[in-house]
Structure formats: C-alpha cells, structure tokens
Write an enzyme that holds these catalytic residues in place. Structure first.
Site, short mmCIF file in Angstrom:
data_model
loop_
_atom_site.label_atom_id
_atom_site.label_comp_id
_atom_site.label_asym_id
_atom_site.label_seq_id
_atom_site.Cartn_x
_atom_site.Cartn_y
_atom_site.Cartn_z
N GLY A 38 44.41 38.11 51.94
CA GLY A 38 43.81 39.19 51.17
C GLY A 38 44.00 39.04 49.67
O GLY A 38 44.72 38.16 49.19
N HIS A 39 43.37 39.96 48.94
CA HIS A 39 43.38 39.89 47.48
C HIS A 39 44.79 40.11 46.92
O HIS A 39 45.54 40.95 47.37
CB HIS A 39 42.39 40.88 46.87
CG HIS A 39 42.54 42.29 47.34
ND1 HIS A 39 41.59 43.25 47.12
CD2 HIS A 39 43.54 42.93 48.01
CE1 HIS A 39 41.99 44.40 47.62
NE2 HIS A 39 43.16 44.23 48.16
N GLY A 40 45.13 39.28 45.94
CA GLY A 40 46.41 39.43 45.26
C GLY A 40 47.62 38.96 46.03
O GLY A 40 48.76 39.19 45.62
#
Length: 346
Positions: free
Chosen positions: A252-254
């Site tokens: 996922g993002h980050g």
C-alpha cells in the site's frame, strides 16, 4: 526434467571444476576420480554422471539409493549414504545449489543490444548503452534507463521514471512515478507507482485523495509477477536494497520495506506501515495500516498483524500472537473440538 527448448546446458563440467567454482562456500573435498558431470538432478532421478543436493532432511533417505556421482549436503550431515556418491559439505547446501545452477545453465532466450521498431520512445528519454527495448514498449518523456538494461515487450514506463543499470523488466510491466536502483528484476505484469487506495469520506461521499508521493526501489531488488506497489499519498513508498517480493503481493501507499526483507505470495501490507530489515512475511500474511514491524521479525503464513511487533519476534495466527502461543491455541482448539464431539456422541 530441464527442457532444452528454454534452457541451455553449459556442461559437461568436470567434478574438480565444480568443486573449484564452489570453493569459497564448501568444505575441502577429496575425490578419487575426476569425472564429467552432465546435469543437476534430484536425488531420486540422478544418474552416475549427475550431481544433486540435499537441503531438506526429509529427503536424506534417498542418499542411500541415489546413483548421483556427487551430492552437496549440509556441513553437519553424517547419515548413511551411497558409497559411490561423493559428498560435498556446505555451510548452506541450498545456497550452494543456487550457485551451481548458474554454473550449469543459461536461458536460451538472449537479448542483444537492440531497440525494436514497434517501441515508442519519447525524444527526451535517455536510454543507456547496451540496452534491449522490446516490441510495443512505451517510454514517455524524461525517462532515464541505465546501461545494460532489458525492457521486454509490452512494458509501459511513465514520464520521469528513473531506472538504474542492469535492470531486467519483463513483459507487460507498468511503472509510473518511480525511482529504481541498479540490478533490479521486475517480473511479468507487475504494477508500480499507481494511485494508492486513499479516500476521505464525508456524509457517504468518498473523495479520492490525490497521491503526490512516489515509489523508491533500492538496488538488487526482485519483484514478482502481478505484484502491485502503490505510490505514497504524501510520504514515498520505499523498498530498500536486497528485498525479495513474491508474486501477487499488494504493498500500500507510504509503506516502507526494510533492507533484505522477504515477502511471500499473496501478502498484503496496508498503507503507512513500516517493515524492518531482514523480515520474513509468509504467504497470505496481512499487515494492518500504520504499524511498525521490528527488524528480523517473522510472520507465519496467513498471519494477521494488527499491532506493532518488536524486533526479532516470530508470530503466527490471526490476530497474530507469539508463535508458541499460536501453537498452544491450535492444540487447545483441537482438544475442545474432540471433547465436544465425544459429548455429542453420548
């Protein structure tokens, strides 16, 4: 059986040449006869001109009956074996086998320095020396690709992406908003740098959050087929050096993946979680968002992690608990089911 349609056998190799090739990772080995070794095979199928290996003790019984001329075994292996089989002791027999494969085989498919006519490459893109760009590849403006890289058929590389030297990017990969290091392998169908799953909800309306981060991938990283790595919303998504990511993994993002970590197929890591260095996540592991997983953590297959984990812990189950607690829970559950079944029979 190794198919000559796909792989070229570089043998035969002299047994002494094999021992010399592996000399820095095996124990000194004496042989009575320097014979030709034609192939690498499993113990059960090896012939008198083949070499084999043993890494899993479950298969040690086959050393008694194998016809292999030689076998790479663990350093502490002392069990009975065929007297005609030369035992080559290694600290890590599986690692030695992985090196031996490179000594014996090469892919039939080779890549010359060539840019296929069907490739679409922006004028502002910079392609390094000795690169192969396959059929129907699209490379947009301001892309940089390092020397000796392979970009295979149907791959899309978006504007401004930077890829280091010696990359091998297989068919139908898409890469956007990413900076990628040297010696990286990205297998078929992987997707890197797309929007993460980020929405702000108000009164039933899910407003998409514009992602302004990127994906940063270090050196000597391998990313499996159909794996997806989202770019960050604000913070970048980071994959550090030496990571190995299997097929069908969602990052996922980050998210940050620490150096040397291994993530097995179908695992999923929710946004903004940090995985430490040299961690191992088994198949179908789920990591909730905004967690910190300490260095050298191991999570057993299908583990569900919902809280931070300290360095060096081994956990399993869902929700994940220390591995011995998980084993105890499993035993107690079996006992409860057995007791319940006995009561029902009465």
């Amino acid at each position: 059986m190794v198919s000559s349609n796909f792989y070229k056998n570089l043998g035969p190799r002299k047994l002494t040449a094999i021992i010399d090739f592996l000399h820095d990772i095996i124990e000194p080995t004496k042989i009575h006869e320097d014979i030709d070794i034609h192939d690498i095979k499993i113990l059960q199928e090896a012939s008198p001109n083949d070499i084999s290996f043993l890494s899993n003790p479950k298969y040690s019984e086959f050393l008694k009956t194998t016809k292999a001329a030689a076998c790479i075994v663990p350093k502490d292996f002392t069990e009975e074996s065929n007297q005609n089989t030369v035992l080559i002791h290694a600290e890590n027999s599986y690692f030695a086998y992985s090196k031996l494969i490179d000594f014996f085989y090469a892919p039939i498919k080779s890549y010359s320095t060539k840019i296929m006519k069907s490739a679409i490459i922006a004028d502002s893109a910079a392609i390094g020396k000795n690169c192969y760009i396959g059929h129907n590849v699209v490379i947009e403006d301001d892309v940089i690709i390092g020397d000796n890289s392979i970009i295979d058929a149907g791959t899309f590389i978006g504007r401004g992406v930077n890829i280091g030297k010696n990359a091998r990017i297989e068919q139908h990969v898409s890469i956007n908003y990413a900076i990628i290091g040297d010696d990286v392998v990205i297998l078929v169908g992987a997707k890197i740098g797309q929007d993460g799953f980020g929405f702000a909800t108000e009164k039933g309306v899910h407003n998409k959050i514009f992602h302004i981060g990127i994906v940063k991938i270090g050196n000597n990283v391998e990313i499996g087929s159909n794996t997806t790595i989202d770019r960050g919303a604000l913070q970048d998504t980071i994959i550090e050096d030496l990571c190995r990511i299997d097929n069908l993994v969602q990052i996922g993002h980050g998210v940050k993946i620490g150096k040397g970590s291994i993530i097995v197929a179908q695992a999923g890591i929710a946004g903004s979680s940090a995985i430490g260095k040299y961690c191992a996540l088994g198949g179908q592991v789920g990591i909730a968002g905004h967690l910190n997983i300490g260095d050298r953590t191991q999570v057993a297959a299908q583990g569900g992690v919902a809280q931070n984990i300290e360095e060096g812990k081994i956990v399993g189950g869902s929700p994940a608990v220390p591995i011995m607690d998980w084993h105890r829970q499993s035993i107690i559950m079996k006992q409860l089911v057995k007791t319940s079944n006995n009561k029902l029979k009465k």
